[in-house]
Motif scaffolding. Structure first.
Motif, PDB file in Angstrom:
ATOM      1  N   GLY A   8       0.786  -1.225   0.000  1.00 30.75           N
ATOM      2  CA  GLY A   8       0.000   0.000   0.000  1.00 30.75           C
ATOM      3  C   GLY A   8       0.817   1.273   0.000  1.00 30.75           C
ATOM      4  N   GLN A   9       2.123   1.181   0.283  1.00 28.01           N
ATOM      5  CA  GLN A   9       2.971   2.370   0.243  1.00 28.01           C
ATOM      6  C   GLN A   9       3.219   2.802  -1.202  1.00 28.01           C
ATOM      7  OE1 GLN A   9       6.540   1.604   2.706  1.00 28.01           O
ATOM      8  NE2 GLN A   9       6.227   3.650   3.545  1.00 28.01           N
ATOM      9  N   LYS A  10       3.117   4.084  -1.450  1.00 26.53           N
ATOM     10  CA  LYS A  10       3.351   4.607  -2.787  1.00 26.53           C
ATOM     11  C   LYS A  10       4.299   5.799  -2.726  1.00 26.53           C
ATOM     12  CE  LYS A  10      -1.104   3.158  -4.670  1.00 26.53           C
ATOM     13  NZ  LYS A  10      -2.339   3.594  -5.362  1.00 26.53           N
ATOM     14  N   ALA A  11       5.027   5.990  -3.815  1.00 30.48           N
ATOM     15  CA  ALA A  11       5.971   7.105  -3.906  1.00 30.48           C
ATOM     16  C   ALA A  11       5.459   8.126  -4.917  1.00 30.48           C
ATOM     17  CB  ALA A  11       7.347   6.605  -4.324  1.00 30.48           C
ATOM     18  N   ARG A  12       5.654   9.388  -4.605  1.00 26.08           N
ATOM     19  CA  ARG A  12       5.310  10.463  -5.543  1.00 26.08           C
ATOM     20  C   ARG A  12       6.470  11.459  -5.575  1.00 26.08           C
ATOM     21  NH1 ARG A  12       3.933  15.073  -2.883  1.00 26.08           N
ATOM     22  NH2 ARG A  12       3.364  14.891  -0.676  1.00 26.08           N
ATOM     23  N   LEU A  13       6.624  12.107  -6.700  1.00 24.83           N
ATOM     24  CA  LEU A  13       7.697  13.080  -6.853  1.00 24.83           C
ATOM     25  C   LEU A  13       7.372  14.380  -6.137  1.00 24.83           C
ATOM     26  CD1 LEU A  13       8.666  12.726 -10.622  1.00 24.83           C
ATOM     27  CD2 LEU A  13      10.111  12.152  -8.675  1.00 24.83           C
ATOM     28  N   PHE A  14       8.397  14.977  -5.544  1.00 27.13           N
ATOM     29  CA  PHE A  14       8.281  16.330  -5.018  1.00 27.13           C
ATOM     30  C   PHE A  14       8.468  17.307  -6.176  1.00 27.13           C
ATOM     31  CE2 PHE A  14       9.600  15.450  -0.400  1.00 27.13           C
ATOM     32  CZ  PHE A  14       8.299  15.621   0.046  1.00 27.13           C
ATOM     33  N   GLU A  15       7.546  18.237  -6.325  1.00 37.17           N
ATOM     34  CA  GLU A  15       7.703  19.238  -7.377  1.00 37.17           C
ATOM     35  C   GLU A  15       8.680  20.336  -6.960  1.00 37.17           C
ATOM     36  OE1 GLU A  15       4.153  20.590  -9.280  1.00 37.17           O
ATOM     37  OE2 GLU A  15       3.092  18.735  -8.851  1.00 37.17           O
ATOM     38  N   GLN A  16       8.848  20.528  -5.665  1.00 40.11           N
ATOM     39  CA  GLN A  16       9.839  21.469  -5.163  1.00 40.11           C
ATOM     40  C   GLN A  16      10.660  20.751  -4.097  1.00 40.11           C
ATOM     41  OE1 GLN A  16      10.557  24.447  -6.308  1.00 40.11           O
ATOM     42  NE2 GLN A  16       8.909  24.415  -7.827  1.00 40.11           N
ATOM     43  N   SER A  17      11.852  20.350  -4.452  1.00 35.33           N
ATOM     44  CA  SER A  17      12.690  19.591  -3.530  1.00 35.33           C
ATOM     45  C   SER A  17      14.051  20.236  -3.405  1.00 35.33           C
ATOM     46  CB  SER A  17      12.853  18.149  -4.023  1.00 35.33           C
ATOM     47  OG  SER A  17      13.794  17.452  -3.224  1.00 35.33           O
ATOM     48  N   SER A  18      14.581  20.275  -2.178  1.00 32.10           N
ATOM     49  CA  SER A  18      15.928  20.810  -1.967  1.00 32.10           C
ATOM     50  C   SER A  18      17.000  19.781  -2.312  1.00 32.10           C
ATOM     51  CB  SER A  18      16.089  21.247  -0.510  1.00 32.10           C
ATOM     52  OG  SER A  18      15.921  20.130   0.367  1.00 32.10           O
ATOM     53  N   TYR A  19      16.570  18.570  -2.680  1.00 30.01           N
ATOM     54  CA  TYR A  19      17.529  17.497  -2.941  1.00 30.01           C
ATOM     55  C   TYR A  19      18.515  17.870  -4.036  1.00 30.01           C
ATOM     56  CZ  TYR A  19      19.383  12.927  -4.289  1.00 30.01           C
ATOM     57  OH  TYR A  19      20.225  11.886  -4.599  1.00 30.01           O
ATOM     58  N   TRP A  20      18.008  18.427  -5.122  1.00 29.21           N
ATOM     59  CA  TRP A  20      18.874  18.715  -6.269  1.00 29.21           C
ATOM     60  C   TRP A  20      19.898  19.786  -5.926  1.00 29.21           C
ATOM     61  CZ3 TRP A  20      18.093  14.733  -9.037  1.00 29.21           C
ATOM     62  CH2 TRP A  20      16.816  14.186  -9.128  1.00 29.21           C
ATOM     63  N   GLN A  21      19.507  20.778  -5.164  1.00 34.05           N
ATOM     64  CA  GLN A  21      20.456  21.805  -4.747  1.00 34.05           C
ATOM     65  C   GLN A  21      21.512  21.221  -3.819  1.00 34.05           C
ATOM     66  OE1 GLN A  21      19.774  24.041  -7.192  1.00 34.05           O
ATOM     67  NE2 GLN A  21      20.403  25.561  -5.680  1.00 34.05           N
ATOM     68  N   ALA A  22      21.089  20.351  -2.910  1.00 35.32           N
ATOM     69  CA  ALA A  22      22.043  19.729  -1.987  1.00 35.32           C
ATOM     70  C   ALA A  22      23.045  18.861  -2.731  1.00 35.32           C
ATOM     71  CB  ALA A  22      21.291  18.907  -0.940  1.00 35.32           C
ATOM     72  N   LEU A  23      22.561  18.112  -3.708  1.00 34.18           N
ATOM     73  CA  LEU A  23      23.436  17.211  -4.454  1.00 34.18           C
ATOM     74  C   LEU A  23      24.389  17.987  -5.359  1.00 34.18           C
ATOM     75  CD1 LEU A  23      23.964  14.196  -4.702  1.00 34.18           C
ATOM     76  CD2 LEU A  23      22.341  14.130  -6.618  1.00 34.18           C
ATOM     77  N   ARG A  24      23.960  19.132  -5.856  1.00 34.72           N
ATOM     78  CA  ARG A  24      24.810  19.942  -6.721  1.00 34.72           C
ATOM     79  C   ARG A  24      26.132  20.331  -6.046  1.00 34.72           C
ATOM     80  NH1 ARG A  24      19.727  21.923  -8.799  1.00 34.72           N
ATOM     81  NH2 ARG A  24      19.756  22.146 -11.077  1.00 34.72           N
ATOM     82  N   THR A  25      26.107  20.498  -4.743  1.00 34.59           N
ATOM     83  CA  THR A  25      27.329  20.909  -4.045  1.00 34.59           C
ATOM     84  C   THR A  25      28.351  19.788  -3.964  1.00 34.59           C
ATOM     85  OG1 THR A  25      26.478  20.302  -1.853  1.00 34.59           O
ATOM     86  CG2 THR A  25      25.982  22.519  -2.646  1.00 34.59           C
ATOM     87  N   HIS A  26      27.943  18.556  -4.237  1.00 39.29           N
ATOM     88  CA  HIS A  26      28.844  17.404  -4.150  1.00 39.29           C
ATOM     89  C   HIS A  26      29.157  16.795  -5.520  1.00 39.29           C
ATOM     90  CE1 HIS A  26      28.416  17.094   0.274  1.00 39.29           C
ATOM     91  NE2 HIS A  26      27.194  17.533   0.056  1.00 39.29           N
TER      92      HIS A  26
END
Length: 238
Positions: free
Chosen positions: A143-161
């Motif tokens: 029953g668990q489902k995943a959905r995309l975040f339309e505004q996520s800080s993930y991409w900015q955080a990953l950009r620094t690495h």
């Protein structure tokens, strides 16, 4: 296996010009997508990440954003002669953020919600120059489902690495993920294949990407079929 090293080097050169991310020193995020399935997007994204990693001063991340069908890590593991032996499993989030949300939340033995970042892992290849992500979908509860975040800080955080973030998106004919991810990227690469899909569908996708604020950098024409010998690929600037 199709060796696209030469073609990907040409693609890297074509996409590198005028990159604001490169000029600012932060990692550049590129989204690879197609209008229809079976056009070779996953292969193109994987090969581009491999070639980018060969020249990058910082790691290149290959992010599998298909929430329903995770395939990139398994594909890389199947080619040790090209990607080298894998490193240990690590967290794929530098700060606990992720680009998706799980619902309902799982609970740990103490009754506390399990962070979504627990489900996102990565493994390094090419002497840690390339990292490939995977969502641990086998741990999801019924029953668990995943959905995309339309505004996520993930991409900015990953950009620094990262030197570059290569995002493999599911085809638009089965998911609208590209429309949610495109505005968060530095650019979108549209992959089209000979004999697959419809021209109208590709034009419509280009229009929709631009309408949501995505930046279409160009189009890669895949002239090969799955059973054909190594293919010629060319880039058309948008």
């Amino acid at each position: 296996m199709v060796d696209l090293t030469r073609e990907m080097a040409d693609l890297m050169a074509a996409l590198r010009g005028g990159s604001q991310a490169a000029e600012s020193g932060r990692g550049r995020a590129l989204l690879f997508v197609s209008a229809c399935g079976r056009e070779g997007v996953s292969t193109m994204a994987r090969e581009y990440a491999r070639c980018e990693a060969a020249f990058a001063k910082r790691p290149v991340w290959l992010v599998d954003s298909d929430l329903r069908q995770q395939t990139q890590l398994e594909a890389v593991l199947e080619e040790p002669t090209r990607f080298g032996p894998p490193g240990p499993v690590s967290s794929a989030s530098p700060d606990g953020s992720v680009f998706f949300a799980l619902s309902p939340k799982a609970l740990d033995p103490q009754g506390q919600p399990v962070p979504d970042s627990h489900y996102l892992i990565a493994r390094p290849f090419l002497d840690k120059r390339m990292w490939v992500t995977r969502i641990r979908d086998h741990l999801l509860l019924p029953g668990q489902k995943a959905r995309l975040f339309e505004q996520s800080s993930y991409w900015q955080a990953l950009r620094t690495h990262a030197q570059a973030i290569v995002v493999d998106a599911p085809a638009f004919d089965r998911s609208d993920a590209v429309l949610k991810l495109a505005p968060l990227m530095d650019g979108v690469v549209l992959v089209v294949s000979e004999g697959e899909g419809e021209i109208d569908a590709r034009v419509a996708l280009k229009t929709e990407i631009e309408q949501v604020g995505g930046r279409l950098l160009g189009m890669v024409y895949n002239k090969s079929r799955s059973a054909a010998p190594p293919a010629r690929r060319k880039v058309a600037r948008a």
